[in-house]
Design a protein around this motif. Sequence first.
Motif, short mmCIF file in Angstrom:
data_model
loop_
_atom_site.label_atom_id
_atom_site.label_comp_id
_atom_site.label_asym_id
_atom_site.label_seq_id
_atom_site.Cartn_x
_atom_site.Cartn_y
_atom_site.Cartn_z
N ARG A 33 0.90 -1.04 -0.03
CA ARG A 33 0.16 -0.10 0.02
C ARG A 33 1.04 1.22 0.10
N ASP A 34 2.18 1.31 0.07
CA ASP A 34 2.90 2.11 0.23
C ASP A 34 4.14 2.20 -1.07
N PHE A 35 4.11 3.16 -1.79
CA PHE A 35 4.75 3.44 -3.14
C PHE A 35 5.89 4.47 -3.11
N THR A 36 5.86 5.23 -1.99
CA THR A 36 6.66 6.31 -1.93
C THR A 36 8.14 5.67 -2.06
N ARG A 37 9.01 6.66 -2.79
CA ARG A 37 10.65 6.44 -3.15
C ARG A 37 10.95 5.12 -4.01
N ALA A 38 9.62 4.86 -4.79
CA ALA A 38 10.00 3.96 -5.71
C ALA A 38 10.98 4.37 -6.65
N LEU A 39 10.89 5.56 -7.17
CA LEU A 39 11.87 5.94 -8.13
C LEU A 39 13.24 6.08 -7.79
N LYS A 40 13.24 6.81 -6.48
CA LYS A 40 14.80 6.47 -5.92
C LYS A 40 15.37 5.27 -5.72
N ARG A 41 14.57 4.15 -5.37
CA ARG A 41 15.17 2.97 -5.43
C ARG A 41 15.72 2.46 -6.67
N ILE A 42 14.79 2.75 -7.75
CA ILE A 42 15.07 2.50 -8.97
C ILE A 42 16.33 2.98 -9.48
N GLU A 43 16.49 4.25 -9.07
CA GLU A 43 17.78 5.03 -9.50
C GLU A 43 19.03 4.40 -8.77
N ALA A 44 18.88 3.93 -7.47
CA ALA A 44 20.02 3.25 -6.97
C ALA A 44 20.18 1.85 -7.53
N ILE A 45 19.25 1.13 -8.09
CA ILE A 45 19.63 -0.12 -8.60
C ILE A 45 20.29 0.20 -9.84
N VAL A 46 19.82 1.11 -10.71
CA VAL A 46 20.46 1.40 -12.03
C VAL A 46 21.74 1.79 -11.86
N ARG A 47 22.46 2.54 -10.90
CA ARG A 47 23.74 2.96 -10.34
C ARG A 47 24.39 1.57 -10.02
N ALA A 48 23.92 0.54 -9.30
CA ALA A 48 24.51 -0.39 -8.59
C ALA A 48 24.85 -1.72 -9.36
N VAL A 49 23.93 -1.99 -10.48
CA VAL A 49 24.07 -3.26 -11.24
C VAL A 49 24.92 -3.03 -12.30
N GLU A 50 25.62 -3.84 -12.96
CA GLU A 50 26.47 -4.06 -14.00
C GLU A 50 25.92 -4.32 -15.43
N VAL A 51 24.29 -4.64 -15.25
CA VAL A 51 23.71 -5.01 -16.58
C VAL A 51 22.59 -4.02 -16.80
N PRO A 52 22.03 -3.91 -18.08
CA PRO A 52 21.00 -2.84 -18.26
C PRO A 52 19.74 -3.09 -17.51
N VAL A 53 19.07 -1.94 -17.04
CA VAL A 53 17.87 -2.13 -16.38
C VAL A 53 16.70 -1.80 -17.18
N ILE A 54 15.85 -2.80 -17.17
CA ILE A 54 14.45 -2.51 -17.95
C ILE A 54 13.56 -2.21 -16.95
N VAL A 55 12.77 -1.22 -16.89
CA VAL A 55 11.70 -0.90 -15.90
C VAL A 55 10.35 -1.24 -16.72
N LYS A 56 9.48 -2.13 -16.30
CA LYS A 56 8.41 -2.83 -17.07
C LYS A 56 7.02 -2.60 -16.06
N GLU A 57 6.06 -2.18 -16.80
CA GLU A 57 4.56 -2.14 -16.25
C GLU A 57 4.20 -3.64 -16.45
N VAL A 58 3.10 -3.95 -15.64
CA VAL A 58 2.63 -5.42 -15.62
C VAL A 58 1.20 -5.37 -16.36
N GLY A 59 0.72 -4.49 -17.04
CA GLY A 59 -0.42 -4.59 -17.80
C GLY A 59 -1.53 -3.43 -17.85
N PHE A 60 -0.63 -2.50 -17.25
CA PHE A 60 -1.58 -0.83 -17.21
C PHE A 60 -1.15 0.17 -17.87
#
Length: 353
Positions: free
Chosen positions: A161-188
């Motif tokens: 029920r809490d979706f705060t800071r999702a963009l910040k978490r994604i940004e941290a992941i983009v910086r941390a992993v060494e492979v391309p990051v694909i952000v995906k919606e699940v049907g909406f």
Amino acid sequence: MSRSERKWDHIRYALANQQKSVFAFDDIKFIHQSLPNISTFDVRLDHSIGELYLSSPIFINAMTGGGGDRTYRINKELAQVARDTGLAMAVGSQMAAIKDKTEKYTFEVVRKENPSGIVIANLGSEAAADQAKEAVDMIEANALQIHLNVIQELTMPEGDRDFTRALKRIEAIVRAVEVPVIVKEVGFGMSRETVESLASIGVSLVDVGGFGGTNFAEIENKRRERELSFFADWGIPTPISIIEASSIADHSISIIGSGGFRGAIDVVKGIAIGAEAIGMAGFFLKTLVQKGIDTLREEIDRLHQEITLIMTALGATSIADIKRTPLIISGDTYHWLNQRGIDTKKFSQRSIK
């Protein structure tokens, strides 16, 4: 209910789920080319999307894993199909295996069965950077999907029920992993504004996951005592979402289309309006479970043959050529895009010659 049991619930309901009658693809019509001036032997389906080289414009999108032996068998057979047909393959959310190490084998089988193929890891936007690294390492992934599923979670009885800071978490992941990051919606679907936000933090690949395919609001509603019926028709139809995403000013971001693709003609239309690749999940899952692995291989071969025929009719020898083919957008799709200030005339005025 355990996470493993919920995973299998999703598979059962996805198999029973009837695809919504979304006709946005029917609003897109190619302008016929009487003199295409090419042969079917000239057509190539291989291409690159970001840092990934794909042998086909279609790939097996995220489905399952983390639900014990039954999901292990599905992932094993999907990986075998991916290996034999040359398709990339994404796994379902690996959070189950990160929280319960006994479920890791249901994902690891994908790399074991397809040691040289393109394999894509998957986590939700609630994941931390260290969990993202673990997911990538688990299957020696070539890329990582971060899925956005707000409507599914809100409909899910035990969902977030809490979706705060999702963009910040994604940004941290983009910086941390060494492979391309694909952000995906699940049907909406994704709006232009969402894609702009993702581009601003360094995301270079998005999968719009539009309305029209597997409907996770309907699936979760079946697990509720009282349905949230207002979410059943919620979302942006896939073709509209592809065009919205590709209309942003930052052209460095690559678009993947998924959600409700019914066959080869929809795949080619999706590419023509802006997608670099097309993910398919529900159709592949139902074919595998109901008709078997050999039939799924045959269906993928048929898709490739039909895509080749359509490209020949358009005079397109490559995936890049498809994006220059002229087409007309009408109906509700035109109305939506016009209201959103997106010019559709550019599609009708371009030329492949």
